[in-house]
Design a protein around this motif. Structure first.
Motif, PDB file in Angstrom:
ATOM      1  N   SER A   1      -0.651   3.295  -1.751  1.00 25.62           N
ATOM      2  CA  SER A   1      -0.337   4.065  -0.571  1.00 25.62           C
ATOM      3  C   SER A   1       0.931   4.544  -0.561  1.00 25.62           C
ATOM      4  CB  SER A   1      -0.985   3.599   0.510  1.00 25.62           C
ATOM      5  OG  SER A   1      -0.125   2.253   0.997  1.00 25.62           O
ATOM      6  N   GLU A   2       1.939   3.664  -0.605  1.00 28.43           N
ATOM      7  CA  GLU A   2       3.363   4.290  -0.654  1.00 28.43           C
ATOM      8  C   GLU A   2       3.820   5.281  -1.797  1.00 28.43           C
ATOM      9  OE1 GLU A   2       5.242   0.324  -0.926  1.00 28.43           O
ATOM     10  OE2 GLU A   2       5.138  -0.095   0.981  1.00 28.43           O
ATOM     11  N   LEU A   3       2.839   5.084  -2.917  1.00 29.29           N
ATOM     12  CA  LEU A   3       3.302   6.022  -4.246  1.00 29.29           C
ATOM     13  C   LEU A   3       2.338   7.231  -3.979  1.00 29.29           C
ATOM     14  CD1 LEU A   3       3.456   3.379  -6.933  1.00 29.29           C
ATOM     15  CD2 LEU A   3       5.352   4.703  -6.027  1.00 29.29           C
ATOM     16  N   LYS A   4       1.436   7.061  -2.760  1.00 31.73           N
ATOM     17  CA  LYS A   4       0.834   8.443  -2.500  1.00 31.73           C
ATOM     18  C   LYS A   4      -0.570   8.380  -3.553  1.00 31.73           C
ATOM     19  CE  LYS A   4       3.560   9.849   0.999  1.00 31.73           C
ATOM     20  NZ  LYS A   4       4.411   8.704   0.766  1.00 31.73           N
ATOM     21  N   LEU A   5      -0.734   7.452  -4.021  1.00 29.14           N
ATOM     22  CA  LEU A   5      -1.985   7.498  -4.907  1.00 29.14           C
ATOM     23  C   LEU A   5      -3.092   7.097  -4.038  1.00 29.14           C
ATOM     24  CD1 LEU A   5      -0.169   5.504  -8.101  1.00 29.14           C
ATOM     25  CD2 LEU A   5      -0.846   7.829  -7.696  1.00 29.14           C
ATOM     26  N   ARG A   6      -3.775   7.714  -3.350  1.00 27.35           N
ATOM     27  CA  ARG A   6      -4.802   7.609  -2.162  1.00 27.35           C
ATOM     28  C   ARG A   6      -5.981   7.037  -2.923  1.00 27.35           C
ATOM     29  NH1 ARG A   6      -1.860  11.412  -0.423  1.00 27.35           N
ATOM     30  NH2 ARG A   6      -0.832  11.377   1.729  1.00 27.35           N
ATOM     31  N   ASP A   7      -6.604   7.760  -3.970  1.00 26.36           N
ATOM     32  CA  ASP A   7      -7.567   7.159  -4.715  1.00 26.36           C
ATOM     33  C   ASP A   7      -7.556   5.531  -5.364  1.00 26.36           C
ATOM     34  OD1 ASP A   7      -8.653   9.621  -4.305  1.00 26.36           O
ATOM     35  OD2 ASP A   7      -8.138  10.408  -6.374  1.00 26.36           O
ATOM     36  N   ALA A   8      -6.369   5.419  -5.829  1.00 24.97           N
ATOM     37  CA  ALA A   8      -6.078   4.115  -6.418  1.00 24.97           C
ATOM     38  C   ALA A   8      -6.145   2.896  -5.313  1.00 24.97           C
ATOM     39  CB  ALA A   8      -5.030   4.095  -7.010  1.00 24.97           C
ATOM     40  N   ALA A   9      -5.495   3.747  -3.966  1.00 24.74           N
ATOM     41  CA  ALA A   9      -5.230   2.572  -2.967  1.00 24.74           C
ATOM     42  C   ALA A   9      -6.861   2.561  -2.293  1.00 24.74           C
ATOM     43  CB  ALA A   9      -4.335   3.284  -1.646  1.00 24.74           C
ATOM     44  N   ALA A  10      -7.604   3.382  -2.255  1.00 27.98           N
ATOM     45  CA  ALA A  10      -8.943   3.132  -1.683  1.00 27.98           C
ATOM     46  C   ALA A  10      -9.782   2.180  -2.662  1.00 27.98           C
ATOM     47  CB  ALA A  10      -9.680   4.626  -1.582  1.00 27.98           C
ATOM     48  N   PHE A  11      -9.640   2.368  -4.160  1.00 29.43           N
ATOM     49  CA  PHE A  11     -10.299   1.607  -4.997  1.00 29.43           C
ATOM     50  C   PHE A  11      -9.906   0.068  -4.791  1.00 29.43           C
ATOM     51  CE2 PHE A  11      -9.569  -0.481  -9.278  1.00 29.43           C
ATOM     52  CZ  PHE A  11     -10.704  -0.524  -9.453  1.00 29.43           C
ATOM     53  N   HIS A  12      -8.557  -0.197  -4.518  1.00 31.94           N
ATOM     54  CA  HIS A  12      -8.272  -1.505  -4.546  1.00 31.94           C
ATOM     55  C   HIS A  12      -8.639  -2.198  -3.098  1.00 31.94           C
ATOM     56  CE1 HIS A  12      -6.014  -2.326  -8.121  1.00 31.94           C
ATOM     57  NE2 HIS A  12      -5.498  -1.053  -7.863  1.00 31.94           N
ATOM     58  N   GLU A  13      -8.557  -1.318  -1.948  1.00 29.40           N
ATOM     59  CA  GLU A  13      -8.990  -1.661  -0.930  1.00 29.40           C
ATOM     60  C   GLU A  13     -10.751  -2.078  -0.881  1.00 29.40           C
ATOM     61  OE1 GLU A  13      -8.466   0.870   2.631  1.00 29.40           O
ATOM     62  OE2 GLU A  13      -6.316   1.111   2.133  1.00 29.40           O
ATOM     63  N   ASP A  14     -11.367  -1.231  -1.497  1.00 26.94           N
ATOM     64  CA  ASP A  14     -12.793  -1.493  -1.905  1.00 26.94           C
ATOM     65  C   ASP A  14     -12.956  -2.778  -2.612  1.00 26.94           C
ATOM     66  OD1 ASP A  14     -13.567   0.936  -0.559  1.00 26.94           O
ATOM     67  OD2 ASP A  14     -13.746   1.788  -2.438  1.00 26.94           O
ATOM     68  N   LEU A  15     -12.239  -3.072  -3.647  1.00 25.83           N
ATOM     69  CA  LEU A  15     -12.022  -4.357  -4.659  1.00 25.83           C
ATOM     70  C   LEU A  15     -11.950  -5.391  -3.475  1.00 25.83           C
ATOM     71  CD1 LEU A  15     -10.549  -3.527  -8.008  1.00 25.83           C
ATOM     72  CD2 LEU A  15     -12.877  -3.916  -7.237  1.00 25.83           C
ATOM     73  N   ALA A  16     -11.112  -5.322  -2.700  1.00 19.59           N
ATOM     74  CA  ALA A  16     -10.623  -6.467  -1.508  1.00 19.59           C
ATOM     75  C   ALA A  16     -11.480  -6.795  -0.534  1.00 19.59           C
ATOM     76  CB  ALA A  16      -9.417  -6.004  -0.827  1.00 19.59           C
ATOM     77  N   GLY A  17     -12.475  -5.535  -0.194  1.00 25.24           N
ATOM     78  CA  GLY A  17     -13.539  -5.527   0.747  1.00 25.24           C
ATOM     79  C   GLY A  17     -13.024  -5.724   2.115  1.00 25.24           C
ATOM     80  N   GLN A  18     -14.171  -5.687   2.921  1.00 23.34           N
ATOM     81  CA  GLN A  18     -13.905  -5.658   4.413  1.00 23.34           C
ATOM     82  C   GLN A  18     -13.733  -7.111   5.041  1.00 23.34           C
ATOM     83  OE1 GLN A  18     -13.012  -2.793   5.850  1.00 23.34           O
ATOM     84  NE2 GLN A  18     -13.485  -1.870   3.825  1.00 23.34           N
TER      85      GLN A  18
END
Length: 1856
Positions: A1501-1518
């Protein structure tokens, strides 16, 4: 004249006037001679002669009486009554003065018979018959003693017949004489005449004198004078006759040694009948009952039936007799009963019992004086007999002096009353003579001996008394030299007996030798010289056995010379010489002159004619049971005629001398170093021999054979002496001699019995058993039972199969069809069974007072059961039929037999059918046990068997009962019994503890109960002096506590118990371990607890393991002191251990603790550390490392670290060496040593890592081996080494290099150095992604996938393009590749570039990302992770290559933070991906992997890679906190809480015996030692510890806060805060509160934020915590509406600045960090001041120009500080603040020129800032080589836009 004489005689009779008698006699004599003073021719009556004779006889004038009688018979007067009276006078005058003068007796009897014959013819003279009978009876009274009754029979029978003819009216007198005549018949042995006389006398007495019929009936019963049927019918006529019948029947049986088994029952029945006998009918009945009660009581005392005697005494007292004589007799009876109660204690001469017995004797002496005053001879005799019986047990040499007065009184009063109990009187005088002689009163002693000689009517003691008299006479004439040789010998012996104890043996021996030479001058000296070693002639040829051979030959030849002594001497004075030789033997034995004792006994036994015929040699272990008894019996029968010439007293002497001779022979054997019936050991040869010399076997040496034969002959001689003594005892029917012989044989062969060698004694024991059967057990059945038990064990010992190994015993089932024994074996085993059953049957028929001790009975039962098993006969169905008589003993036997069957089962033989254990336990509890030891042993064995059956409840019940019962008896028994008792208690307690341990079922308190039981077991083992039992209990105690010893709380709890265990072990080891003298219950393989039990836990049995256990116990005790920081106490414990433990390697653990403690205390440990010089270098280094961690001084720590590092010299120790160097660097840094030293050692570690050789057992890439070896073989080029990066393929090596470079970056004093080290650390971590192993043919699919996952440069497959920047040569070294110029530009730094390649349509699993976008979107496939988990090589990320994953992740996180500070966010993505891979493949924690995915999401997210950030957030789970994690954490917290209450596992210390791994020690002091590091689960090796989850949640919450995810962050922090509170971790709790404060600030809850910060700061933390928390607090203060918020903020900031300034002086190495923090805080403070100046309050004037200039100068100084710190990025903000200040000054300036100058200065500052930022941007962009077309930019780019915007108004203002 008749009248005158008659008057004178009347006057003499009435007045006892001797003068009148004299005148009458003169008148009679004158008249008889015709010279009467009256008319001479006048005659007078001849009757006056008789009257005068009678009166003179009465008045004691025998001459007058005799003269008158003579004159009467001369005148030949008329035949009147005076003729008969004259005969009576003559009879009285010629009465015998001594029983030895039989001629006078016959003459006297003749006169009486003349008077009787004269009187029986005329009825008117019948009164003379009565008078004659009375006078006759008075005369013959002295002849009523043993040996003289037959002289009375002719005369007494005539008198009785005449009285019957004359029909004397005094029938009582006639009955009395009849009874006396009957007794004379019986004493004379004329039973036929007695029977005839009894047939006539019995009816007369029964009819006419019924009160004497009872006495008559007693004689008839006792001597069987009437038919038994008639006696049975007669006894039914009255109670008195019935009681008399039973009493005399028992007396008869007792005399014949044929006492019935139910004698006690007969006595009780007689007593019961007497109680029913009504004595109130008449005085005669009362008198009769009293006599019967006395008689019954005395018989009961003889038969040891105290109960009946007590009842009789009670009945006598109830009869309330007023007769003083009867009262005295009752008192005597009471004393006899009291003495009987003391009998058992008197046998062992207990002090208390002896004192009580002496008190009884004193009271009897008082009773004797009362009887003397009463004057009743019968009562006197009763008291004297009682006194004698009471004194008998105390007639020992050391006790009999107490009896002098009472026995003297007895002798005197019996002599005074002329008692007819001459045998008693004789014995009393003999004993008094001995007492007088002991006190050197020889004359009184001789007087008593003379009296005894006169009283010895049967002549039984004539020789003994005469010799004693002669001996005492010689003692009184010491200065006269006797002529006879016998007297000379006697005198010498007496002189030797009077030798003082302090006199030398030489003096005593000289006198004894003198006596021997007097008796045998021809041979005694020769025999004596047989043992004189100086007389032994060796000769010229001296071999190994020559001296022994010469000694044996010399002894044999010398001894043989004694055989001719009797032939030369003849039979002269044989009896006397036998007694003298015997006395010489006894005196020599008493004084310890053994050679004289042996010689004298040899000469004495020459007179034993039966022994002249040498008995057959008793061979050891030969099987001739069936014929042995008959052969020995036939020998005894053939020898009987020879023995008839020797009196029993002499045979008794031979037996006694035989005992002493055998004992002396045993002493000779012991002097030769051989035990009885043992084999001699050949001496070691002391001669020197050439090489290759083979020593001769002793069995082949003739000289040794001669010596060995001589030794065996001595053993045989001793055995034959005891056997001969036993035969003598059989011959003279004295059981005590036989008993002594058996005891001698058993005692002196005890070593054989204990060793299980009874087989060698079988023949001798069998012969002894035959003799015992013939003579009886002599009132000591214990000896008989022991003899039978030993014999039976000897018979079966060789037929018991050998024990089977434990494992095979468990596998092989018992064989009920065991092969039967062969003929010889079966014969011997059956014989053993017969012997056992004989002893069982005999012992079972004994009364309670003669009962066999239960311990001996148990031994016999054990042998019997084993014999039954060998014969394959079942026991239980017929148990108890023949064994015992009473119910209690029968039940005891049942229990013992059942236990023996249990112990015999399961050993490969026939298994018994056994009762259930529950039934057996119940039976044992209901038994009445007479021996507490056997009862305790039974309970212990039941405990063992129930434990083996896994019956926990029964085991606990039996063991508890055994322990309670044993404790009660512990102090009441003898020392030997106490030792046995303690052994059994130790075993019972140990089994109890083991049973508890096997039934814990999670109940922790039971573990403590088991440990307590083991302590008790050790205590009892110490009391028993058994080191084996103590160590067994200690082992179990250790195993019980072992799971709990990691907890300091539990170590504290077990401290006192451990001290107790150690003290018990030390006391037991210090005591001399005595070899047990008690015969084992089982001398064969058994399933009983005697086989011992070992533990299958941590420690096993054995001497070596015992030492290890003792060392571990001392270590545990030391740790309990260390837990309380009581190092002095711990050192005392260790010193004690060093003193107590033997000098073995087991003390290394103790010395290890000693050196550590001394290091802690600052003491010198040079001597102790020398103990480890022989250990391996890694162990020695480990010791120095431990000392470094515990040293008190800095110099000590430095020295220890230095020694630890330099101790490691081998290449295989390089890994450990690197760890120590890195840790030492950290220590140098924290101890504020120069940074240069820190960096030097870190670079040294890097150099070692770069030059490290690959592991020999690890496969290497085939293509890389030559290059690697060439690279590593090159010399060192610099601090970083000369190896190229492409040559590094070991993941473990790369990870260590990355960690070390990260540490270098953290401690680097300059920013440029920090940047370089961070880049190098990144390079090594990136290389981990590229390394791959060689592919072995054929590769498995999974391995193939893993192999292609990583990349390689030099060994890449064809067609693969290496991921290096274009133009970089493959041979570029790491130094040139990462070369950094002095400039601040990044353009010359070359890193592995992200390739600019088109996207590949098909990406394989093993392909790595090639760009930042791909890295950001990358997730390692699960298939690859599974391969990594299974692989253990150094080419992949696994637990083998990453040995400390959480440490690696810790430094990896620091590297990520460092790269972020360098604006290299793109480089953090691969690093975080590696962290996720380590968390997944090595740690195996989903929560930790999610943390890295969250961090990747944040970076993306700091690198403005929103798709990748969302990908890792999904891997981490809610769900950021899994239920499993929460449950595991709460469980661990609950367990820790429980530890404070109950003993439970705690993770404080490793097991004592484990060596702490070096990794743990490295973890203790890293650079950020106060930072928390996640811990891997120690039990599983995967996942995190439950206590690490709160830290994980905190780290997640920190990331979530940065991502503005408040709610999940709050949940994580709330749970973590509670957990930290429970875990009592204030630093972690303060950090958690700080994050909660940040969350409150973000949610604009500033008041809560302030409270949270205040709570956090109260808890405390590190420098970074105070810096961050202060900033958060200031943010919260500034966000409030308080007018003073700026001032408060400045105040808070300034306070922390002051604190940090103080820390700078204390922590020089932290100055750069602290300088940056203080500078930043000062900048913030100035910023607040500027902010306050921009917004003045109402009514306040604007800030003056001078203040603004002062602020500007302050900011300029801050800017310079930032530059000096290497934090140029911070200068941007400072320059902007300064630009703001310039604009403020411009606004306030009135002068246009000054205003313009200020604005221009502000413009220049902004332009300079923009240029600096642009330079940084281009440098980072050039370094990263950003790919085209990718929407990724460095984070620093974002700051350029605001700078340009800020510059426009400045320019506008300038233009304006």
């Amino acid at each position: 004249m008749d009248v005158v004489i008659t008057q004178e005689l009347a006057r003499a009779e009435s007045q006892q006037d001797a003068a009148s008698l004299k005148r009458a006699y003169q008148l009679i004599k004158s008249a008889n001679l015709g010279k009467s003073e009256f008319d001479p021719t006048e005659s007078f009556s001849p009757d006056l002669f008789v009257l005068c004779a009678e009166q003179a006889l009465k008045m004691g004038q025998r001459e007058v009486s005799e003269d008158c009688v003579q004159m009467y018979f001369k005148v030949k007067g008329p035949v009147t009554q005076f003729l008969g009276r004259a005969h009576l006078c003559r009879a009285q005058l010629c009465a015998p003065t001594s029983t030895e003068n039989m001629e006078e007796f016959e003459n006297c009897v003749t006169q009486y018979m003349k008077a009787i014959n004269f009187a029986k013819g005329e009825p008117r003279y019948y009164f003379l018959v009565y008078n004659a009978s009375v006078l006759y009876w008075q005369m013959v009274r002295p002849f009523l003693k043993p040996g003289y009754h037959h002289h009375l029979i002719p005369s007494l029978s005539q008198i009785v017949n005449v009285l019957n003819q004359t029909e004397e009216e005094d029938k009582d007198w006639r009955a009395e004489l009849m009874l006396e005549l009957l007794e004379c018949y019986l004493e004379a042995g004329k039973k036929e005449e007695a029977v005839k006389f009894c047939a006539a006398a019995a009816p007369f007495i029964k009819v006419n004198v019924p009160h004497r019929y009872c006495q008559m009936f007693a004689l008839m019963v006792r001597h069987e004078l009437m038919d038994e049927l008639w006696l049975q019918q007669e006894k039914r006529t009255s109670v008195s006759l019935s009681v008399t019948f039973h009493i005399n029947m028992l007396k008869a049986k007792l005399e014949n040694n044929d006492l019935p088994e139910d004698s006690a029952t007969i006595l009780r029945e007689a007593c019961a009948r007497l109680r029913c006998y009504n004595h109130q009918r008449s005085p005669s009945v009362k008198e009769e009952k009293i006599l019967l009660l006395f008689e019954l009581a005395h018989l009961s005392l003889i038969l040891k039936c105290e109960e009946v005697a007590s009842h009789c005494l009670s009945d006598l007292k109830k009869m309330d007799s007023k007769d003083p004589g009867k009262l005295i007799e009752m008192e005597c009876l009471e004393y006899e009963i009291q003495a009987l109660r003391l009998e058992n204690k008197i046998k062992v001469y207990a002090r208390e019992a002896v004192e009580r017995q002496l008190n009884i004797i004193q009271r009897l002496d008082v009773a004797l004086q009362q009887a003397i005053r009463l004057g009743d001879p019968q009562v006197i005799q009763v008291v004297c007999a009682t006194q004698w019986n009471t004194c008998l047990p105390l007639l020992q040499h050391n006790l009999r002096h107490h009896l002098r007065k009472p026995l003297t009184n007895v002798a005197e009063i019996l002599e005074k009353v002329d008692s007819l109990v001459v045998t008693l009187r004789c014995h009393v005088h003999m004993e008094v003579a001995c007492i007088e002689e002991d006190e050197d009163r020889l004359e009184p002693a001789m007087a008593h001996l003379r009296k005894a000689l006169l009283l010895d009517s049967l002549g039984h003691h004539q020789d003994e008394l005469l010799m004693a008299l002669n001996r005492l006479h010689l003692c009184t004439t010491l200065y006269q030299i006797p002529e006879r040789a016998e007297d000379k010998a006697t005198m010498a012996i007496e002189q030797a007996k009077k030798a003082m104890p302090k006199d030398s043996v030489r003096k005593k021996r000289a006198l004894l030798v003198k006596a021997g030479l007097a008796l045998a001058p021809d041979a005694f000296q020769t025999v004596l010289d047989s043992e004189n070693t100086t007389k032994v002639s060796i000769g010229k040829n001296r071999g190994r056995f020559t001296y022994l051979f010469a000694k044996a030959r010399h002894h044999s030849l010398s001894v043989d010379k004694a055989t001719g002594h009797l032939r030369r001497l003849g039979s002269e004075s044989a009896k006397e010489r036998i007694q003298i030789w015997a006395e010489l033997t006894k005196v020599a034995r008493k004084q310890g002159v053994w050679d004289v004792c042996r010689a004298a006994s040899r000469f004495c036994l020459l007179y034993d004619s039966a022994k002249a015929k040498k008995p057959a040699r008793v061979r050891k272990g030969k099987k001739r049971r069936g014929r042995a008894g008959s052969r020995q019996d036939s020998e005894g029968a053939s020898d009987a005629p020879l023995q008839r010439r020797v009196s029993p007293s002499l045979l008794r002497v031979f037996a006694e001398v035989g005992f002493i001779s055998a004992e002396a022979t045993v002493h000779l054997l012991q002097a030769e170093g051989v035990q009885l019936n043992g084999r001699p050991r050949p001496p070691e040869g002391l001669s020197q021999h050439p090489m290759g010399y083979t020593p001769e076997s002793p069995e082949d040496n003739a000289e040794w054979i001669v010596y060995q034969t001589w030794i065996e002959g001595l053993s045989q001689q001793a055995m034959n002496s005891w056997l001969r003594s036993a035969e003598i005892g059989q011959e003279i029917q004295e059981a005590w001699i036989v008993q002594n012989a058996v005891v001698y044989v058993l005692n002196h062969n005890h070593h054989l019995i204990m060793a299980g060698r009874q087989k060698e004694l079988v023949d001798a024991l069998y012969h002894l058993l035959g003799i015992v059967k013939a003579t009886g057990h002599g009132g000591d059945p214990l000896v008989l039972v022991t003899l039978c038990n030993t014999l039976a064990r000897g018979l079966i010992s060789s037929w018991i199969p050998a024990p089977t190994p434990e494992r095979s015993r468990r596998q092989v089932r018992s064989n009920p069809l065991h092969a039967p024994l062969d003929g010889e074996a079966a014969s011997e085993v059956r014989t053993a069974l017969e012997v056992c059953e004989f002893a069982l049957n005999l012992a079972s028929g004994l009364g309670p007072e003669e009962a066999v001790p239960l311990c001996a009975w148990q031994q016999l039962v054990a042998t019997w059961v084993k014999t039954m098993q060998l014969l394959q006969q079942q026991v239980w169905p017929r148990l108890g039929a023949d064994e015992q008589s009473t119910e209690d003993i029968s039940s005891v036997t049942r229990v013992l037999t059942a236990l023996e069957m249990y112990s015999c089962n399961g050993l490969g033989l026939m298994d018994f059918t056994v009762p259930p254990l529950a039934e057996l336990v119940k039976m044992a509890s209901e038994c009445s046990w007479s021996d507490p030891l056997v009862e305790l042993q039974t309970l212990t064995r039941l405990t063992h068997f129930t434990y083996m059956a896994r019956d926990h409840e029964a085991t606990m019940a039996c063991s508890e009962r055994a322990i309670q019962m044993g404790i009660r008896w512990l102090r009441a028994l003898s020392p030997v019994q106490t030792q046995l008792l303690a052994e059994m208690l130790s075993t019972a307690a140990c089994i109890q503890g083991r049973s508890i341990m096997e039934n814990l079922k999670g109940r922790k308190q039971l573990r403590l109960a088991a440990a307590k039981a083991f302590i008790e077991s050790a205590r009892f083992g110490g009391l028993a002096g058994s080191s084996a039992l103590v160590m067994l209990a200690a082992r179990h105690y250790w195993n019980a506590w072992l799971p709990l010893l990691s907890s300091a709380v539990n170590r504290k709890k077990c401290k006192s118990a451990t001290q107790r265990i150690i003290s018990i072990i030390n006391r037991t080891e210090a005591r001399k371990q005595e070899k047990g003298k008690t015969l084992l219950l089982h001398q064969w393989p058994t399933a009983d607890f005697q086989s011992g039990g070992t533990t299958d836990d941590h420690f096993l049995s054995g001497a070596e393991d015992d030492l290890t256990l003792r060392a571990a116990l001392y270590g545990l005790l030391f740790h309990s002191h260390a837990d309380r920081d009581d190092w002095e106490g711990g050192l005392k414990v260790l010193d004690e251990a060093v003193q107590v433990l033997p000098r073995t390697a087991h003390r290394l653990l103790i010395f290890k603790h000693v050196v550590i403690v001394k290091a802690k205390l600052g003491q010198n440990f040079t001597m102790e550390i020398q103990k480890f010089k022989d250990e391996s270098e890694d162990y020695l280094a480990h010791m120095w490392h431990r000392l470094a961690l515990n040293s008190k001084s800095i110099h000590g720590e430095l020295t220890c670290y230095h020694n630890a590092i330099h101790a490691l010299q081998k290449p295989e120790s390089d890994w450990q060496k690197v760890d120590y160097i890195v840790e030492f660097s950290e220590w140098l840094y924290h101890r504020q040593f120069p940074i240069e030293d820190v960096i030097f050692h870190l670079k040294w570690a890097i150099d070692i890592l770069l030059r490290m050789q690959p592991d020999s057992d690890t496969p290497e890439p085939a293509d890389e081996r030559p290059a690697t070896q060439a690279a590593l073989g090159s010399p060192r080029a610099g601090a970083t080494g000369a190896a190229s990066l492409e040559a590094l393929w070991n993941v473990r090596q790369l990870e260590r290099l990355a960690r070390t470079h990260t540490l270098l970056a953290l401690v680097a004093p300059h920013a440029a150095g920090c940047r370089d080290y961070c880049l190098m650390a990144y390079a090594f971590l990136h290389r981990i992604w590229q390394v791959r192993p060689a592919l072995p043919p054929p590769p498995p699919p999974a391995v193939l996938a893993a192999a292609h996952l990583t990349l390689s440069c030099s060994s890449a497959p064809q067609g693969y393009h290496p991921a290096w920047a274009p133009g970089v040569p493959a041979s570029l070294t790491l130094a040139t590749w990462l070369h950094v110029s002095n400039s601040t530009s990044y353009s010359k730094v070359c890193l592995p570039a992200f390739q600019c390649q088109p996207p590949t349509p098909r990406r394989r699993l093993e392909d790595l990302p090639a760009s930042v976008d791909e890295w950001a979107s990358y997730s390692c496939p699960e298939e690859v992770i599974s391969v990594f988990r299974q692989d253990q090589s150094n080419f992949t990320v696994n637990s083998s290559s990453i040995q400390k994953p959480t440490h690696s992740l810790y430094y990896l996180d620091h590297l990520v933070e460092a790269l972020k500070t360098l604006f290299l966010h793109e480089l953090t993505v691969p690093v975080l991906q590696l962290g996720a891979l380590i968390a997944a493949s090595v740690v195996g924690s989903k929560g930790l992997e999610d943390l890295y995915h969250l961090r990747l999401a944040l970076v993306c997210s700091e690198l403005k890679l929103r798709d990748a950030a969302a990908f890792h957030e999904d891997l981490a789970g809610q769900t950021h906190m899994e239920d499993v994690e929460q449950a595991s954490c709460r469980k661990e917290i609950a367990l820790r809480k429980e530890k404070n209450k109950e003993p439970l596992l705690e993770e404080s210390l490793p097991t004592l015996t484990e060596r702490p791994p070096a990794a743990q020690q490295t973890e203790t002091k890293p650079l950020v030692a106060r930072d928390q590091i996640l811990q891997v689960n120690r039990e599983t090796g995967r996942g995190l510890e439950g206590t690490s989850f709160p830290l994980l949640w905190t780290l997640k919450a920190e990331v979530l806060l940065a991502m503005d995810l408040y709610q999940p962050a709050r949940l994580l922090l709330s749970e973590a805060h509670l957990a930290f509170q429970e875990l009592d971790d204030p630093c972690a709790e303060s950090k958690c509160l700080h994050l909660l404060a940040q969350l409150a600030n973000k949610e604009k809850n500033y008041g809560l934020a302030q409270k949270m910060i205040e709570r956090a700061q109260r808890l405390g933390g590190g420098e970074q915590f105070w810096y961050s928390s202060t900033l958060t607090l200031v943010d919260a203060l500034l966000a409030t509406e308080d007018d003073r918020r700026d001032a408060l903020g400045c105040q808070v900031l300034q306070k922390l600045v002051d604190t940090f300034n103080v820390l700078k002086r204390e922590r020089p190495n932290r100055v750069p960090v602290l300088e940056f923090m203080t500078t930043d805080l000062e900048a913030r403070c100035v910023r607040l001041q500027i902010q306050a100046s921009q917004e003045p309050a109402e009514g306040e004037s604007p800030v003056c120009s001078s203040l603004l200039m002062e602020m500007d100068d302050h900011l300029l100084g801050i800017e310079e500080k930032f530059i000096s710190c290497g934090c140029q990025e911070k200068c941007v903000e400072i320059k902007l603040e300064r630009a703001k200040l310039k604009r403020l000054r411009a606004r306030g300036e009135k002068d246009a020129e000054r205003k313009t100058a200020c604005l221009l200065e502000a413009y220049d500052l902004v332009q300079s800032t923009a240029a600096d930022e642009e330079a940084v941007f281009h440098g980072v962009r050039g370094l990263l080589s950003s790919t085209q077309g990718v929407s990724v930019r460095p984070v620093s780019v974002g700051s350029l836009g605001p700078l340009l915007v800020l510059a426009r108004p400045i320019r506008h203002d300038t233009h304006c």
